[in-house]
Write a protein that holds these residues in place. Structure first.
Motif, short mmCIF file in Angstrom:
data_model
loop_
_atom_site.label_atom_id
_atom_site.label_comp_id
_atom_site.label_asym_id
_atom_site.label_seq_id
_atom_site.Cartn_x
_atom_site.Cartn_y
_atom_site.Cartn_z
N HIS A 1 2.93 -17.13 0.66
CA HIS A 1 2.43 -18.67 0.46
C HIS A 1 3.35 -18.45 -0.70
O HIS A 1 4.31 -19.37 -0.28
CB HIS A 1 0.77 -19.26 -0.30
CG HIS A 1 0.07 -19.52 0.47
ND1 HIS A 1 0.36 -19.53 2.26
CD2 HIS A 1 -1.17 -18.60 1.18
CE1 HIS A 1 -0.67 -19.73 2.98
NE2 HIS A 1 -1.81 -19.04 2.43
N GLY A 2 3.83 -17.76 -1.44
CA GLY A 2 4.43 -17.73 -2.94
C GLY A 2 5.59 -17.34 -2.05
O GLY A 2 6.63 -18.50 -2.53
N ALA B 1 1.16 -1.35 0.36
CA ALA B 1 -0.12 -0.19 0.01
C ALA B 1 0.69 1.83 -0.04
O ALA B 1 0.58 2.08 -1.10
CB ALA B 1 -0.72 0.34 0.93
N HIS B 2 1.53 1.34 1.36
CA HIS B 2 3.36 2.31 0.69
C HIS B 2 3.62 2.27 -0.37
O HIS B 2 3.83 3.76 -0.89
CB HIS B 2 4.08 1.93 1.78
CG HIS B 2 3.29 2.39 3.18
ND1 HIS B 2 4.40 1.63 4.39
CD2 HIS B 2 2.37 3.02 3.20
CE1 HIS B 2 4.13 1.77 5.46
NE2 HIS B 2 2.42 2.54 4.93
N ALA B 3 4.17 1.91 -1.86
CA ALA B 3 4.57 1.57 -2.74
C ALA B 3 3.53 1.99 -3.46
O ALA B 3 3.43 1.85 -5.01
CB ALA B 3 4.99 0.53 -3.01
N GLY B 4 2.07 1.85 -3.60
CA GLY B 4 1.29 2.69 -4.30
C GLY B 4 0.62 1.09 -4.58
O GLY B 4 -0.44 1.34 -5.66
N ALA B 5 0.19 0.24 -4.55
CA ALA B 5 -0.10 -0.83 -4.71
C ALA B 5 -1.11 -1.20 -4.10
O ALA B 5 -1.16 -1.88 -2.37
CB ALA B 5 0.95 -1.95 -5.37
N ASN B 6 -2.29 -1.28 -3.74
CA ASN B 6 -3.59 -1.53 -2.69
C ASN B 6 -4.71 -3.24 -3.70
O ASN B 6 -4.65 -3.45 -4.19
CB ASN B 6 -4.86 -0.94 -2.64
CG ASN B 6 -4.32 0.82 -2.43
OD1 ASN B 6 -3.80 0.89 -1.57
ND2 ASN B 6 -4.75 1.63 -2.55
N VAL B 7 -3.58 -3.97 -2.76
CA VAL B 7 -4.19 -4.95 -2.51
C VAL B 7 -4.95 -5.66 -1.07
O VAL B 7 -4.98 -5.25 0.15
CB VAL B 7 -2.50 -6.08 -2.37
CG1 VAL B 7 -1.98 -5.83 -3.89
CG2 VAL B 7 -1.94 -5.94 -1.49
N SER B 8 -5.65 -6.42 -2.07
CA SER B 8 -6.29 -7.42 -0.58
C SER B 8 -5.82 -8.46 0.20
O SER B 8 -4.66 -8.64 -0.25
CB SER B 8 -7.68 -8.24 -0.93
OG SER B 8 -7.40 -9.49 -1.89
N GLN B 9 -6.58 -8.57 1.48
CA GLN B 9 -5.35 -9.84 1.92
C GLN B 9 -5.57 -11.07 1.84
O GLN B 9 -5.13 -11.33 1.48
CB GLN B 9 -6.43 -10.01 3.21
CG GLN B 9 -7.31 -8.66 4.35
CD GLN B 9 -7.73 -8.92 6.26
OE1 GLN B 9 -8.25 -10.03 6.25
NE2 GLN B 9 -7.47 -8.45 6.32
N GLU B 10 -6.40 -11.55 0.86
CA GLU B 10 -6.53 -13.06 -0.24
C GLU B 10 -4.72 -12.61 -1.42
O GLU B 10 -4.52 -13.75 -1.11
CB GLU B 10 -7.41 -13.40 -1.26
CG GLU B 10 -8.79 -13.25 0.28
CD GLU B 10 -8.29 -15.29 0.88
OE1 GLU B 10 -7.63 -15.84 0.01
OE2 GLU B 10 -8.55 -15.33 2.20
N GLN B 11 -4.31 -11.42 -1.67
CA GLN B 11 -4.23 -11.16 -2.43
C GLN B 11 -2.36 -10.87 -2.05
O GLN B 11 -1.50 -11.66 -2.39
CB GLN B 11 -4.30 -9.85 -3.08
CG GLN B 11 -5.35 -9.80 -4.20
CD GLN B 11 -5.10 -9.22 -4.61
OE1 GLN B 11 -5.26 -6.91 -4.35
NE2 GLN B 11 -5.69 -8.65 -6.11
N ALA B 12 -1.95 -10.36 -0.18
CA ALA B 12 -0.93 -10.71 0.46
C ALA B 12 -1.06 -11.93 0.51
O ALA B 12 0.43 -12.15 1.15
CB ALA B 12 -1.57 -9.63 1.41
N ARG B 13 -2.05 -12.75 0.92
CA ARG B 13 -1.44 -14.01 1.46
C ARG B 13 -0.70 -15.09 0.12
O ARG B 13 -0.71 -15.72 0.58
CB ARG B 13 -3.13 -14.81 2.20
CG ARG B 13 -2.57 -16.03 3.03
CD ARG B 13 -4.05 -16.46 2.79
NE ARG B 13 -4.77 -16.17 3.77
CZ ARG B 13 -6.02 -15.72 4.02
NH1 ARG B 13 -6.62 -14.77 2.87
NH2 ARG B 13 -6.10 -15.28 5.28
N ALA B 14 -1.78 -14.75 -0.84
CA ALA B 14 -1.14 -15.32 -1.95
C ALA B 14 0.70 -14.98 -2.41
O ALA B 14 1.35 -16.00 -1.97
CB ALA B 14 -2.04 -15.10 -3.33
N VAL B 15 1.36 -13.74 -1.51
CA VAL B 15 2.54 -13.15 -2.16
C VAL B 15 3.04 -13.86 -0.90
O VAL B 15 4.46 -14.10 -1.72
CB VAL B 15 2.69 -11.34 -1.58
CG1 VAL B 15 4.06 -11.67 -1.29
CG2 VAL B 15 1.64 -11.20 -3.24
#
Length: 214
Positions: free
Chosen positions: A68-69, A52-66
């Motif tokens: 897990h990756g 979010a600080h970098a300008g990319a708003n992601v959901s919790q599911e997307q953050a979880r996917a990152v």
């Protein structure tokens, strides 16, 4: 081979010892990273916040996917360590097979057991030596279990292993880590106290081979 017989620890054993040390340490580091840095909600929230600080708003599911990756990447490294550990174990078996009869691990254990059972005068010393050799047999057994279960997990689809069995193998694989850690602590502690008492030079002997006692 003739040159190796003149030292306490042949080059083949030293290579296996230090190689095994590096691989087990690296494998444990990967487990530690995934069980701390990539475990729990705090890591997911951290990733979401930083993106979010970098300008990319992601959901919790997307953050979880990152998360897990990243975790999968670390497990890939863990698997590679497992391959090397298995190769080193096979190497150690070959060294054991080619070793002189009196230098084989199990033969040394049996000889020490015979001394312990027959020589009352050196009972305490023999008990100590027997305990050490028994610990090494347990350690080798744990390495074998780790190698078999690790390969079975890595190739479960190819081997036709069911999910339930694969899960059980993972539990066994993970459990073996704890007695191996216990062995490492005992081994390092034993070497430390031996160096301070009557067996100085153990570490340097494992590096340069050491001279045989005449």
């Amino acid at each position: 081979m003739k040159k190796e017989a003149q030292v306490k620890y042949p080059a083949s054993i030293r290579f296996w010892h230090w190689g095994n040390t590096l691989v087990i340490s690296g494998s444990l580091v990967t487990v530690l990273i995934n069980s701390t840095l990539f475990d729990g909600r705090s890591t997911r929230d951290f990733v979401q916040k930083e993106l979010a600080h970098a300008g990319a708003n992601v959901s919790q599911e997307q953050a979880r996917a990152v998360v897990h990756g990243l975790e999968d990447k670390v497990w890939d490294i863990h698997i590679y360590f497992g391959y090397v550990l298995t190769a080193l174990f096979l190497y150690r078996l070959i060294v054991e097979i080619r070793a002189d009869k009196n230098q084989k691990v199990f033969r040394k254990f049996l000889d020490t057991l015979k001394i312990y059972l027959s020589n009352q005068a050196f009972k305490s010393t023999a008990r100590y030596e027997l305990g050490i050799k028994l610990l090494y047999l347990v350690f080798y057994t744990l390495l074998l279990i780790m190698a078999i279960t690790g390969l079975s997990i890595a190739f479960d689809d190819n081997l036709g292993i069911s999910r339930s069995l694969s899960h059980s193998l993972k539990e066994v694989h993970g459990f073996c880590m704890y007695p191996i850690l216990g062995f490492i602590v005992l081994h390092v502690g034993g070497v430390y106290f031996a160096e301070r008492k009557n067996k100085k030079g153990i570490v340097s002997d494992m590096i340069n081979g050491g001279k045989m006692n005449n």
